[in-house]
Design a protein around this motif. Structure first.
Motif, PDB file in Angstrom:
ATOM      1  N   ASP A 129      52.790  -5.700  49.596  1.00 51.52           N
ATOM      2  CA  ASP A 129      54.051  -5.983  50.234  1.00 51.52           C
ATOM      3  C   ASP A 129      54.375  -7.464  50.180  1.00 51.52           C
ATOM      4  O   ASP A 129      55.528  -7.859  49.993  1.00 51.52           O
ATOM      5  CB  ASP A 129      53.996  -5.518  51.693  1.00 51.52           C
ATOM      6  CG  ASP A 129      55.359  -5.140  52.198  1.00 51.52           C
ATOM      7  OD1 ASP A 129      55.976  -4.261  51.574  1.00 51.52           O
ATOM      8  OD2 ASP A 129      55.815  -5.735  53.183  1.00 51.52           O
ATOM      9  N   GLN A 130      53.385  -8.271  50.337  1.00 51.08           N
ATOM     10  CA  GLN A 130      53.618  -9.700  50.355  1.00 51.08           C
ATOM     11  C   GLN A 130      53.566 -10.294  48.949  1.00 51.08           C
ATOM     12  O   GLN A 130      53.788 -11.488  48.757  1.00 51.08           O
ATOM     13  CB  GLN A 130      52.550 -10.376  51.229  1.00 51.08           C
ATOM     14  CG  GLN A 130      52.665 -10.015  52.693  1.00 51.08           C
ATOM     15  CD  GLN A 130      53.765 -10.804  53.363  1.00 51.08           C
ATOM     16  OE1 GLN A 130      53.751 -12.023  53.382  1.00 51.08           O
ATOM     17  NE2 GLN A 130      54.740 -10.086  53.907  1.00 51.08           N
ATOM     18  N   GLY A 131      53.213  -9.492  47.966  1.00 54.89           N
ATOM     19  CA  GLY A 131      53.110  -9.989  46.599  1.00 54.89           C
ATOM     20  C   GLY A 131      51.988 -11.002  46.441  1.00 54.89           C
ATOM     21  O   GLY A 131      52.099 -11.966  45.692  1.00 54.89           O
ATOM     22  N   LEU A 132      50.919 -10.772  47.205  1.00 51.56           N
ATOM     23  CA  LEU A 132      49.790 -11.738  47.145  1.00 51.56           C
ATOM     24  C   LEU A 132      48.819 -11.383  46.024  1.00 51.56           C
ATOM     25  O   LEU A 132      48.694 -10.231  45.666  1.00 51.56           O
ATOM     26  CB  LEU A 132      49.040 -11.749  48.484  1.00 51.56           C
ATOM     27  CG  LEU A 132      49.830 -12.323  49.665  1.00 51.56           C
ATOM     28  CD1 LEU A 132      49.097 -12.070  50.973  1.00 51.56           C
ATOM     29  CD2 LEU A 132      50.036 -13.823  49.483  1.00 51.56           C
TER      30      LEU A 132
END
Lengths: 576, 579
Positions: A573-576
């Motif tokens: 979701d955070q694109g980490l």
């Protein structure tokens, strides 16, 4: 006519405003009478004048009457049109109130029906159809029937046999032909309706799916999609049109027959002396204006199937009787906790069990996020909490009170904000004020300020009186959510249910909105259904559901540290 | 009342000629009908025997029947014309949708176009039917009757001649008054009339706010207010019909009086007086018909002019066959330079207009397009897909120069996956095989297996034959996207994939499950992927950052991460605070 057997939407209202209704019919009758009488008196005037009476005063009365009927016809017609509209609109106000109250009594109606297209639009159209039923079918038919009866009676008094004969011809014109034509056309009309709705689907496929058509390059298929349907519909419509043309021709033939009868009859019975013969033209000419009243009856009948559907649909909606237990008043400040104990729920006995053994304890001020794939029943849980749905087993309690026992004052306890909050087509300030109608303008404006809309709204020419448009179209999705949030702030209930309020918004708008939500609702208990993990840091508890059970639950921090699946999802979701 | 463009429609001139002939004939038949009726009546008045009226009566009957027979034929011709012509217009409208569809839809709204193509066409058909017949009747019948009446009695002719301009004058004056009153009230009027629907749709909200019970009273009050206003307007609006009615009936009454006086003087025999009286209502009839159904005519006219405006809207000059057949492969390239695209005024776009300096794509690159909402992502994607024609652009595909990607051979290489997929009414198999309707069952099964649909389809009672789309079985957002993916798998020879935020509406777990499938599809494809879901950037080897219709930054993700530019800022804003 079976339709009317159990009808409660048409029959009872005929009795309402009886005086007005009678005057409408009377005026309609008078209009036709004046039209005939105008020709009668002018025919007589001429015939009488042709005998060259010495004294002009002898034709003074018919001249006066000719003028009176000449003025009377348009005047009665004008008043009749006004009165009939007035009657219909009065009934409409009653019907609307009734439809509203009926729907209001049945909260579950919305749960079952909100998927099946625009049922509300359909029902409100139905009421409009009933207006036309009266104006275009009922009134003209009743007036034509009265005219037939009275006209034949008048002739019958003069010559009974001829009266009966004309009556029979008129019955063919206004009763037999209309009924036969409805019977013949019924199936065809039914089929046309189906074809039309399928054409609607196909044209929608053409137009809404145009991107895909273009990419696929299937131009011919695109064009042919509706072609067959159109062809069948048109050929069926052509048959109806041809039938209608022939029917109208037959109606005219019958009318011609009546006219011939009048000619023969007057020649045979009214030529004994000049005084009688002076009435010949009067009697014959008075017949012709009546075709305006008699011929359209079939047309009015033809529209019947359309009205029948509306009547049937309205009659299907039944008010739901209240089955609530004895209601208890719970002061908002006394709210301590919300408990769901081993709740099981299914929509009907043959559909799969949706909610299985769901247990949750939510304390005052706690904030909980509910996640899970779509269709898993997250929204259903919110409806159970509200008491709109009742679980098959298990209990849902506020403090120690069953949720069903606080339904009358539930708006004091719960606020709801969903995906597409409904804004009424009125000003911003009126929309927000709906949250609590007793609050001052200053309070309303303060709420709007707290949700961060002050600058935007004050920059608009009409400021707080700006109309939000149909479904709030004047404002963007994020702004609509904020207006609805301001409404909730005024409502000031201790528990706020958020049902995916940010779905479809871009992440920056979403971040800002969530920030505002949790900021201004800081002191509330929040149950938040969401579809991803943006803003998850704001909550105390995260609950992941799958179709079997609660898959994982805990504070976001705890889950992030301990649960690898959560970690993966969060990182994605955070694109980490 | 009449749109001049009507006469340009094919067949209209012939129709008018035929109608003119028929109506002329009808006018004479009406005349004879009156004449023989008068003759019969005069004989009866003279107390002659039945035999003397048999001939005129028979002629009267024949004329009467002939009149309605002609009317029948007249209607048949007009109705055939109306149905054929309106069908023709529908077909043209669909062509138009296909030609300039997407930009047309965004301008007019999809709902409007669907309504125009269905109800609009019905209104037009009705309009054709009304307008031509009434027009012809007005043109031919009154003058012929009037000439005849003049030959019978000049005074009556003059009376009837004078009344018509009077009627028209009154109708114009009253019509204008009604119009201005209606206009003044129109806005509030629509709000009031929609109020009920608004309340029904908002009923759940009212319930939540604890207002629903009290609001019932409001429904009645507003509805009654609506009634009051309607009645006020109606009182004036139907005055013009009243005036017409009043003048024409009074005209007949005055005529009767004049004729009566003439007869008493002995200056006039009975026959001309009677025939004038009989023909007077016929003389006014076309005028009365013309003014009735005024609203139906008006609605039809508006529908027609709105469809005309769609059909005539700036025709695209670009041919879509400039680009030769191509097969996109590793060595293919696309260069876009100095591309400008502006939305037309009033177009309800939520996205920025474009001003792109330079984009170069090649082979099986994976290109992410990111930016805040309204930054022009969607516009860029849609120009690259050839849905929108740029105002100006210098585009090269391999070595061919073109100025728009709205090219058949370019679109033959594309698969397009939008944010909200559209499912057609039909079976799942038909939806999967949309790009390739000739696909075999095996191919469809293979594609659905690849896209992870197989298990879902096997749970459906009708399997691949299950009907979906409008009125069909409800399908979740995730499954809808999988159907789109299956489409792309099936049409594997299309090597360019364009995505427009395909996972924006999906919940996180569905997205997670879908991602694996999509990554597989990416292989050996040129991928252009607009998104605001950050994790996709990892799957991309090139990123374009859009801001206000321009490219703010472009490059490989690594190079963009390295310096603190538009890309890094955007990512930080999107991500928000972390746990």
């Amino acid at each position: 006519m079976k339709v009317f057997k159990h009808d409660t939407w048409v029959k009872p209202y005929i009795k309402k405003y009886k005086g007005l209704l009678v005057s409408v019919l009377l005026l309609g009758l008078l209009t036709s009478f004046c039209a005939a009488a105008l020709m009668f008196t002018s025919g007589y005037t001429i015939d009488k004048a042709a005998t060259q009476p010495v004294n002009i005063l002898l034709i003074y009365v018919p001249i006066l009457l000719t003028r009176a009927f000449g003025i009377g016809r348009p005047t009665f017609k004008y008043i009749e049109r006004l009165k009939s509209h007035n009657w219909v609109l009065k009934v409409t106000s009653n019907l609307r109130t009734r439809l509203y109250k009926t729907l209001e009594s049945d909260a579950s109606f919305f749960n079952e029906h909100h998927k099946s297209g625009d049922i509300m639009g359909l029902l409100s159209e139905d009421i409009n159809h009933l207006q036309n039923l009266y104006l275009r079918t009922v009134f003209p038919t009743v007036i034509a029937y009265l005219l037939t009866l009275l006209g034949s009676l008048a002739l019958g008094i003069y010559t009974p046999a001829f009266g009966i004969f004309v009556f029979l011809l008129l019955v063919i014109e206004v009763v037999v032909v209309p009924f036969v034509s409805v019977a013949i056309e019924r199936n065809r009309k039914e089929r046309q309706k189906q074809l039309k709705s399928s054409l609607y689907t196909k044209l929608t496929d053409n137009i809404l799916g145009v991107d895909d058509w273009i990419i696929s390059g299937r131009f011919n298929d695109f064009k042919n999609l509706s072609a067959k349907n159109v062809k069948e519909l048109n050929s069926s419509k052509d048959k109806s049109k041809s039938f209608r043309r022939n029917r109208d021709f037959v109606l005219q033939l019958i009318f011609a027959a009546i006219a011939i009868c009048f000619l023969v009859f007057t020649n045979l019975t009214m030529t004994d002396n000049q005084e009688q013969a002076n009435f010949v033209a009067a009697v014959v000419l008075s017949l012709f204006p009546l075709s305006d009243t008699l011929i359209p009856v079939s047309q009015g009948f033809e529209e019947w199937p359309q009205y029948r559907d509306s009547i049937e649909r309205l009659n299907k909606i039944q008010p739901v009787s209240d089955q609530l237990p004895e209601q208890i008043e719970l002061a908002p400040n006394d709210f301590k906790s919300l408990d769901l104990n081993d709740v099981n729920f299914e929509y009907s006995s043959d559909s799969p069990i949706l909610i299985k053994h769901f247990t949750q304890n939510i304390k005052r001020g706690e904030k909980l996020a509910l996640l899970g794939p779509s269709g898993i029943g997250k929204t259903t849980i919110l409806q159970l909490i509200l008491g709109d749905l009742v679980p098959q087993s298990g209990e849902i309690k506020i403090n120690d009170i069953d949720i069903q026992a606080i339904q009358n004052s539930r708006d004091k306890i719960f606020s709801v904000l969903n995906q597409k909050p409904f804004l009424f087509n009125t000003s911003v300030i009126n929309n927000v004020r709906l949250g609590n109608e007793n609050r001052s303008d200053a309070d309303v404006i303060e709420a709007i300020e707290r949700v961060g809309l002050k600058d935007l709204i004050e920059s608009l020419p009409d400021k707080y009186n700006t109309n939000v448009g149909e479904n709030g179209a004047r404002f963007s999705g994020g702004e609509q959510e904020r207006i609805a949030l301001a409404r909730i702030l005024l409502q000031d209930a201790p528990i706020v249910l958020l049902d995916e309020p940010t779905v479809g918004l871009d992440p920056i708008t979403e971040n800002n909105l969530l920030d505002t939500f949790f900021n201004v609702l800081n002191d509330k208990t929040i149950i938040w259904v969401t579809h991803h993990l943006q803003g998850i840091k704001y909550v105390d508890q995260v609950v992941f559901m799958n179709d079997e059970k609660i898959e994982m639950q805990g504070s976001p921090k705890e889950l992030y540290q301990k649960n690898t699946h959560f970690q993966e999802l969060y990182k994605m979701d955070q694109g980490l | 009342m009449i749109d001049k463009r009507l006469f340009r429609l094919p067949g209209t001139k012939q129709l008018l000629l035929v109608l003119a002939g028929l109506t002329l004939l009808q006018a004479f038949v009406v005349l004879f009908q009156g004449k023989y009726l008068a003759e019969a009546l005069v004989n009866s008045w003279n107390q002659k025997a039945l035999q003397t009226i048999i001939t005129p009566m028979t002629f009267f009957a024949i004329a009467f029947i002939l009149r309605h027979l002609l009317n029948l034929i007249n209607n048949k011709i007009v109705e055939n014309y109306a149905s054929k012509t309106s069908e023709n217009i529908r077909s043209k409208l669909l062509d138009r949708v296909y030609d300039v569809g997407p930009s047309l839809l965004s301008e007019k709204g999809t709902g409007n176009i669907v309504t125009a193509s269905l109800d609009g066409i019905d209104l037009i058909e009705n309009y054709f039917k009304l307008i031509f017949t009434k027009l012809m009747n007005m043109t031919f019948i009154p003058p012929i009757l009037l000439i005849y009446i003049y030959t019978q009695n000049i005074a009556s002719g003059i009376t009837l001649t004078i009344i018509v301009p009077l009627v028209i004058l009154f109708m114009i004056i009253l019509g204008l008054a009604a119009q201005s009153k209606a206009d003044a009230q129109y806005h509030q009027y629509t709000i009031l009339s929609n109020h009920f629907l608004d309340a029904l749709r908002g009923l759940p909200t009212l319930k939540m706010l604890g207002l629903s019970k009290r609001y019932a009273k409001n429904i009645y009050t507003v509805s009654d207010e609506y009634r009051r206003r309607t009645m006020n307007t109606l009182r004036i609006a139907i005055l013009s019909t009243f005036a017409l009615d009043w003048l024409t009936t009074l005209g007949i009454a005055i005529l009767a009086v004049f004729l009566g006086l003439g007869l008493i003087n002995g200056s006039l025999p009975l026959f001309p007086a009677l025939v004038t009286l009989i023909l007077a209502p016929e003389y006014f009839l076309p005028l009365r018909d013309f003014s009735s159904d005024y609203h139906a005519t008006l609605d039809g006219k508006n529908a027609l002019s709105s469809i005309f405006s769609i059909l005539e809207k700036d025709k695209q000059e670009n041919s879509d066959n400039d680009l030769q057949k191509l097969t996109w492969d590793q060595n293919s390239s696309l260069t876009v330079k100095d591309m400008i695209f502006n939305y037309a005024d009033g177009q309800n776009n939520h996205d920025a207009s474009l001003d792109i300096k330079d984009i170069q794509l090649h082979g099986y690159q994976h290109i992410g397009v990111i930016g805040k909402s309204g930054s022009g992502k969607t516009t860029l994607i849609r120009t690259l897909g050839g849905f929108l024609n740029p105002d100006k652009a210098d585009i090269k595909v391999n070595d061919q120069s073109i100025n728009s990607l709205k090219q058949r051979s370019w679109q033959d290489e594309l698969a397009f996956l939008p944010q909200s997929p559209y499912l057609f009414s039909g079976t799942i198999a038909e939806n999967i095989a949309f790009y390739k309707p000739s696909a075999t069952e095996k191919e469809i099964e293979y594609a659905s297996e690849k896209s992870g649909l197989k298990d879902f389809i096997s749970t459906l009672p009708d399997g691949y034959k299950s009907i979906i789309g409008e009125g069909g079985r409800g399908i979740s957002g995730g499954q809808q996207q999988r159907i789109m993916i299956a489409r792309a798998f099936l049409a594997n020879e299309r090597r360019i994939l364009i995505f427009d935020e395909p996972t924006a509406h999906l919940d996180i777990e569905t997205e997670y499950a879908l991602k694996k499938t999509m990554k597989e599809l990416f292989e050996n494809h040129l991928v252009i992927f607009a998104t605001h879901r950050l994790h996709w950037i990892k799957e991309m080897d090139y990123v374009i950052v859009m801001d206000n219709g321009k490219i703010a930054e472009q490059g490989t993700p690594d190079s963009l991460y390295d310096h603190n530019g538009a890309f890094s800022q955007l990512i930080n804003n999107m991500r928000g605070d972390q746990i």
